[in-house]
Scaffold this motif. Structure first.
Motif, PDB file in Angstrom:
ATOM      1  N   SER A  65      11.721 -21.111  21.278  1.00 60.94           N
ATOM      2  CA  SER A  65      10.738 -20.469  20.380  1.00 60.94           C
ATOM      3  C   SER A  65       9.611 -19.879  21.187  1.00 60.94           C
ATOM      4  O   SER A  65       9.502 -20.229  22.317  1.00 60.94           O
ATOM      5  CB  SER A  65      10.022 -21.530  19.550  1.00 60.94           C
ATOM      6  OG  SER A  65      10.681 -22.174  18.525  1.00 60.94           O
ATOM      7  N   VAL A  66       9.068 -18.616  20.729  1.00 58.94           N
ATOM      8  CA  VAL A  66       8.217 -17.727  21.462  1.00 58.94           C
ATOM      9  C   VAL A  66       7.120 -17.603  20.708  1.00 58.94           C
ATOM     10  O   VAL A  66       7.207 -17.306  19.320  1.00 58.94           O
ATOM     11  CB  VAL A  66       8.867 -16.598  21.760  1.00 58.94           C
ATOM     12  CG1 VAL A  66       7.951 -15.485  22.521  1.00 58.94           C
ATOM     13  CG2 VAL A  66       9.912 -16.735  22.832  1.00 58.94           C
ATOM     14  N   SER A  67       5.732 -17.903  21.114  1.00 56.80           N
ATOM     15  CA  SER A  67       4.871 -17.637  20.374  1.00 56.80           C
ATOM     16  C   SER A  67       4.197 -16.146  20.338  1.00 56.80           C
ATOM     17  O   SER A  67       4.251 -15.657  21.601  1.00 56.80           O
ATOM     18  CB  SER A  67       3.425 -18.494  20.878  1.00 56.80           C
ATOM     19  OG  SER A  67       2.344 -17.846  20.307  1.00 56.80           O
ATOM     20  N   LEU A  68       4.336 -15.428  19.578  1.00 54.63           N
ATOM     21  CA  LEU A  68       3.699 -14.153  19.417  1.00 54.63           C
ATOM     22  C   LEU A  68       2.350 -13.734  18.894  1.00 54.63           C
ATOM     23  O   LEU A  68       1.985 -12.809  18.680  1.00 54.63           O
ATOM     24  CB  LEU A  68       4.385 -13.447  18.296  1.00 54.63           C
ATOM     25  CG  LEU A  68       6.013 -13.473  18.413  1.00 54.63           C
ATOM     26  CD1 LEU A  68       6.720 -12.710  17.145  1.00 54.63           C
ATOM     27  CD2 LEU A  68       6.644 -12.807  19.861  1.00 54.63           C
ATOM     28  N   LYS A  69       1.457 -14.846  19.207  1.00 55.66           N
ATOM     29  CA  LYS A  69       0.067 -14.633  19.023  1.00 55.66           C
ATOM     30  C   LYS A  69      -0.528 -13.639  19.852  1.00 55.66           C
ATOM     31  O   LYS A  69      -0.367 -13.895  21.177  1.00 55.66           O
ATOM     32  CB  LYS A  69      -0.613 -16.286  19.240  1.00 55.66           C
ATOM     33  CG  LYS A  69      -2.078 -16.120  18.832  1.00 55.66           C
ATOM     34  CD  LYS A  69      -2.729 -17.391  19.026  1.00 55.66           C
ATOM     35  CE  LYS A  69      -4.231 -17.343  18.389  1.00 55.66           C
ATOM     36  NZ  LYS A  69      -4.808 -18.642  18.719  1.00 55.66           N
ATOM     37  N   ALA A  90      13.908 -19.610  18.085  1.00 59.27           N
ATOM     38  CA  ALA A  90      15.212 -19.140  18.859  1.00 59.27           C
ATOM     39  C   ALA A  90      16.143 -18.594  18.158  1.00 59.27           C
ATOM     40  O   ALA A  90      16.423 -19.202  16.921  1.00 59.27           O
ATOM     41  CB  ALA A  90      15.814 -20.418  19.776  1.00 59.27           C
ATOM     42  N   GLY A  91      16.778 -17.448  18.216  1.00 60.15           N
ATOM     43  CA  GLY A  91      17.725 -16.588  17.690  1.00 60.15           C
ATOM     44  C   GLY A  91      17.337 -16.118  16.382  1.00 60.15           C
ATOM     45  O   GLY A  91      18.016 -15.590  15.407  1.00 60.15           O
ATOM     46  N   LYS A  92      16.012 -16.077  15.981  1.00 58.32           N
ATOM     47  CA  LYS A  92      15.626 -15.596  14.718  1.00 58.32           C
ATOM     48  C   LYS A  92      14.966 -14.321  14.506  1.00 58.32           C
ATOM     49  O   LYS A  92      14.657 -13.986  15.598  1.00 58.32           O
ATOM     50  CB  LYS A  92      14.601 -16.833  14.029  1.00 58.32           C
ATOM     51  CG  LYS A  92      15.043 -17.973  13.650  1.00 58.32           C
ATOM     52  CD  LYS A  92      15.950 -17.996  12.891  1.00 58.32           C
ATOM     53  CE  LYS A  92      16.647 -19.345  12.343  1.00 58.32           C
ATOM     54  NZ  LYS A  92      17.574 -19.550  11.239  1.00 58.32           N
ATOM     55  N   THR A  93      14.813 -13.754  13.487  1.00 51.70           N
ATOM     56  CA  THR A  93      14.223 -12.292  13.288  1.00 51.70           C
ATOM     57  C   THR A  93      13.140 -12.396  12.255  1.00 51.70           C
ATOM     58  O   THR A  93      13.261 -13.217  11.465  1.00 51.70           O
ATOM     59  CB  THR A  93      15.235 -11.224  12.809  1.00 51.70           C
ATOM     60  OG1 THR A  93      16.594 -11.199  13.788  1.00 51.70           O
ATOM     61  CG2 THR A  93      14.979  -9.911  12.587  1.00 51.70           C
TER      62      THR A  93
END
Length: 149
Positions: A65-69, A90-93
């Motif tokens: 998972s990546v924080s886009l904050k 992970a793997g999501k749009t």
């Protein structure tokens, strides 16, 4: 003897390729722009449905998972959308729509009353919270409605 020479040459070529292109051998994915739908269907009435007909998709192809904050999505005219607290799994749009709506894990809204993406040409830029450019996607196709990045 020729077989040995061919085997050694193939092994040497494979080893050289790993040293010359180490990133390709260990590609781990990224967070990147995947599609821009820049010309919403129908007439440009500025209705919320029409505004939400233009959007940008961002995909996380990593295994974490990546924080886009604090990350921003901008067009060439510097209209900016800044992510609040948001984690892209992970793997999501995630789809970033121009108009108003309720944010979910798969869709966020810029809450604008005017269009962002030009119908003929524009450039989307995704930046990390540090302002470093993560990805860009440009289009110059007035007879189309979308661009795969």
């Amino acid at each position: 003897m020729p077989r040995t020479r061919i085997a050694v040459t193939a092994a040497a070529t494979a080893a050289a390729t790993l040293f010359m292109f180490p990133g390709q051998a260990q590609a781990a994915g990224s967070v990147h722009l995947t599609k821009i739908w820049y010309n919403s269907p129908g007439s440009d009435s500025r209705s919320n449905a029409s505004l939400n007909g233009e959007w940008v998709q961002i995909k996380n192809t990593t295994t974490k998972s990546v924080s886009l904050k604090g990350w921003t999505l901008t067009d060439a005219s510097k209209h900016a959308y800044t992510f609040g607290t948001f984690t892209l799994k992970a793997g999501k749009t995630v789809t970033v729509k121009t108009g108003k709506g309720t944010n979910t894990a798969a869709t966020v809204f810029q809450k604008r009353g005017a269009y962002v993406w030009n119908n003929d040409k524009d450039t989307a830029t995704l930046r990390r919270a540090t302002k470093a450019v993560q990805d860009t996607c440009a289009y110059n196709a007035p007879k189309s409605s979308s661009k795969a990045c």
